[in-house]
Design an enzyme around this catalytic site. Structure first.
Site, PDB file in Angstrom:
ATOM      1  N   ASP A   1       0.884  -1.422  -0.104  1.00  0.00           N
ATOM      2  CA  ASP A   1      -0.023  -0.268  -0.243  1.00  0.00           C
ATOM      3  C   ASP A   1       1.054   1.549   0.078  1.00  0.00           C
ATOM      4  O   ASP A   1       2.250   0.799   0.330  1.00  0.00           O
ATOM      5  CB  ASP A   1      -0.561  -0.123   1.355  1.00  0.00           C
ATOM      6  CG  ASP A   1      -2.044   0.760   0.610  1.00  0.00           C
ATOM      7  OD1 ASP A   1      -1.829   1.832  -0.146  1.00  0.00           O
ATOM      8  OD2 ASP A   1      -2.744   0.839   1.936  1.00  0.00           O
TER       9      ASP A   1
ATOM     10  N   ASP B   1      -7.795  -7.417   0.949  1.00  0.00           N
ATOM     11  CA  ASP B   1      -6.987  -7.198   2.059  1.00  0.00           C
ATOM     12  C   ASP B   1      -7.846  -7.154   4.044  1.00  0.00           C
ATOM     13  O   ASP B   1      -8.515  -5.276   3.544  1.00  0.00           O
ATOM     14  CB  ASP B   1      -5.517  -6.531   2.603  1.00  0.00           C
ATOM     15  CG  ASP B   1      -5.978  -4.866   2.802  1.00  0.00           C
ATOM     16  OD1 ASP B   1      -6.876  -4.023   1.701  1.00  0.00           O
ATOM     17  OD2 ASP B   1      -5.216  -4.284   3.770  1.00  0.00           O
TER      18      ASP B   1
HETATM   19  N1  GUN Z   1      -6.535   1.211   2.429  1.00  0.00           N
HETATM   20  C1  GUN Z   1      -7.910   0.719   3.149  1.00  0.00           C
HETATM   21  N2  GUN Z   1      -8.746   1.613   2.245  1.00  0.00           N
HETATM   22  C2  GUN Z   1      -7.874   2.548   1.215  1.00  0.00           C
HETATM   23  C3  GUN Z   1      -7.674   3.385   0.497  1.00  0.00           C
HETATM   24  O1  GUN Z   1      -8.750   4.705   0.273  1.00  0.00           O
HETATM   25  N3  GUN Z   1      -6.680   3.989   0.405  1.00  0.00           N
HETATM   26  C4  GUN Z   1      -5.214   3.629   0.862  1.00  0.00           C
HETATM   27  N4  GUN Z   1      -4.039   3.717  -0.148  1.00  0.00           N
HETATM   28  N5  GUN Z   1      -5.113   2.168   0.936  1.00  0.00           N
HETATM   29  C5  GUN Z   1      -6.588   1.474   1.407  1.00  0.00           C
END
Ligand code: GUN
Length: 376
Positions: free
Chosen positions: A92, A271
Site C-alpha cells: 500500500d 486485504d
Molecule cells: N486501505 C484501505 N482503504 C484505502 C484507501 O482508500 N487508500 C489506500 N491507499 N489504502 C487503503
C-alpha cells in the site's frame, strides 16, 4: 502481469481467475494477509504460506519507510530478500496510513507533509517520492498515492479530494514509467478509485483510472464509517465501469460477510487487518459463526478450535486451552488465533472460488452468510 478470467458465475458478477506475478500465481478471489512491517504479526512466513495457504501478502510503504528505512531495504536487496517471503507481495502506498496514523498532516498540491507517529520527525510524501519508495521496497504490486477521505465527507470536500487524487495518479504513472524495477522482477501499479459515497464521483473516478490501462484496479475509501449497503452500492457502480479483464482489489475490507458480498459484486482481491487484529483480541471466525474465546463458556470445552480448519492449530489445540492462554495473556494465544483466522479467510475465498467454478456460488454464499453472522 497477466490476469486470466477462468470462470464467471452465471447468477452473479462473481469471477474466478489467475493473476501471474514474477513471484508466483495468485488464484482469485483471494485474501491478502496484512504484513504491515513485512511480517504478518505473530505468524512465521512458513505458516502463512503452508498452513494459512496465503498466496500474496501486503506490506505498508509508510511503515517500511519509517522503519527500517529505504537504505536498509535496498541494501538487503528488496523486501522479498529482507523478509524472506518468496511469494507475491503488494505494498500500500502510505496514502491511507498517513491519514490514519501520522500527526500534523498538511495536504498540499505537491503532496502530504506530516510528522512521524514514532518520533515526531517531519516528512513529505509526494506521488513521485512514493513511487520511488515503492520501487525500492520492490513489491510485485505497488499502489498509487491517494487521499482517503472520511466516510462522511461532504460532497464538496469529496469532489476536491478526488480531483487531487486524480492529479496525483497522473504524476504516479509518469514517475512509474520513468523508473525501472530495482531487483529484476516486474512491478505493477494499481490506481485507486476514490469518490466517497457519491455514485457520480465514483463513476467519474472509475472512468478516469481506465485511461491508464493498468494491470489491475483498486477501490479505496470504503469501510471508513459509511453504512454497509452504501459500500455495496459503491462497489456495484465502480465494477460496472472497470474493465472486466483486469483484477479488482477492494482495499481494507472486511468481515467474512463483506468479502462474500463483494465477491458476488465482482471483486477479486481483498486485504484487512481484521483476522489478525481481532484474533489478538480473542475473536475467532469460523464457518459456523464467531467465537469470543475469552468467554467463560469455553473454559471446559475440549473440542478442537475448528474441526474443519486447515491450519495445524485448528485441530491440535482445544477451545479450553486457547481460552486459558488468552486469560493468562500468553502470546501464544495471539499466534494461534491469528493463524486460525488467516487460514479461515483463505479457506473462505478458496471455497468461494470452487463454488464459482462449479456454478453454484449464489446458493452457497447465501447459506454461508446466514451462518457467518452467528455468535457462538
Ligand atoms: N486501505 C484501505 N482503504 C484505502 C484507501 O482508500 N487508500 C489506500 N491507499 N489504502 C487503503
Amino acid at each position: 502481469m497477466k490476469f486470466t478470467l477462468q470462470h464467471k458465475d452465471p447468477a452473479t458478477k462473481a469471477r474466478a481467475g489467475e493473476l501471474t506475478t514474477d513471484h508466483g500465481v495468485i488464484r482469485t478471489p483471494i485474501f491478502m494477509p496484512v504484513g504491515t512491517a513485512a511480517t504478518v504479526k505473530g505468524i512465521f512466513h512458513r505458516d502463512v504460506r503452508d498452513e494459512a495457504r496465503a498466496q500474496i501478502i501486503l506490506a505498508n510503504t509508510y511503515h517500511l519507510y519509517m522503519r527500517p528505512g529505504m537504505e536498509i531495504i535496498e541494501k538487503a536487496g528488496g523486501v522479498h530478500r529482507f523478509s524472506t517471503w518468496e511469494g507475491p507481495m503488494l505494498t500500500d502506498s502510505g496514502g491511507f496510513q498517513v491519514f490514519s496514523l501520522a500527526a500534523c498532516r498538511k495536504l498540499k498540491e505537491e503532496g502530504c507533509h506530516f510528522r512521524s507517529h514514532i518520533d515526531g520527525s517531519k516528512h513529505l510524501f509526494t506521488p513521485e517520492s512514493v513511487m520511488d519508495t515503492e520501487r525500492t521496497i520492490g513489491a510485485d504490486i505497488m499502489m498509487a498515492f491517494d487521499e482517503c477521505p472520511p466516510g462522511d465527507a461532504p460532497r464538496e470536500y469529496a469532489a476536491k479530494s478526488l480531483a487531487l487524487t486524480e492529479r496525483w495518479l497522473e504524476r504516479c504513472f509518469n514517475r512509474y514509467h520513468q523508473t525501472e524495477p530495482k531487483y529484476g522482477h516486474y512491478q505493477a501499479l494499481f490506481p485507486i478509485v476514490q469518490g466517497c459515497t457519491y455514485p457520480d464521483l465514483r463513476a467519474h473516478a472509475a472512468e478516469n483510472v481506465k485511461q491508464y490501462d493498468a494491470d489491475g484496479y483498486a477501490i479505496g475509501g470504503l469501510a471508513v464509517g459509511e453504512p454497509t449497503d452504501v459500500m455495496y452500492e459503491m462497489i456495484e457502480v465502480v465494477n460496472a465501469i472497470l474493465p472486466e479483464e483486469r483484477p479488482r482489489y477492494l482495499m481494507g475490507v472486511g468481515t467474512p460477510v463483506n468479502i462474500l458480498e463483494a465477491i458476488e459484486r465482482g471483486v477479486d482481491m481483498f486485504d484487512c487487518v481484521m483476522p489478525t487484529r481481532n484474533g489478538r483480541n480473542g475473536q475467532l471466525f469460523t464457518a459456523e459463526g464467531v467465537i469470543n474465546i475469552r468467554n467463560k463458556k469455553w473454559e471446559d470445552d475440549f473440542s478442537p478450535i475448528d474441526p474443519e480448519g486447515t491450519a495445524f492449530v485448528d485441530t491440535l489445540y482445544t477451545k479450553a486451552y486457547l481460552h486459558h492462554l488468552v486469560t493468562c495473556g500468553e502470546m501464544l494465544a495471539a499466534q494461534i488465533a491469528s493463524l486460525h483466522n488467516i487460514a479461515f479467510y483463505l479457506r473462505l475465498v478458496g471455497m468461494a472460488r470452487e463454488h464459482i467454478a462449479a456454478g453454484d456460488f449464489k446458493p452457497w454464499k447465501d447459506a454461508m452468510v446466514a451462518k457467518l453472522t452467528r455468535r457462538l
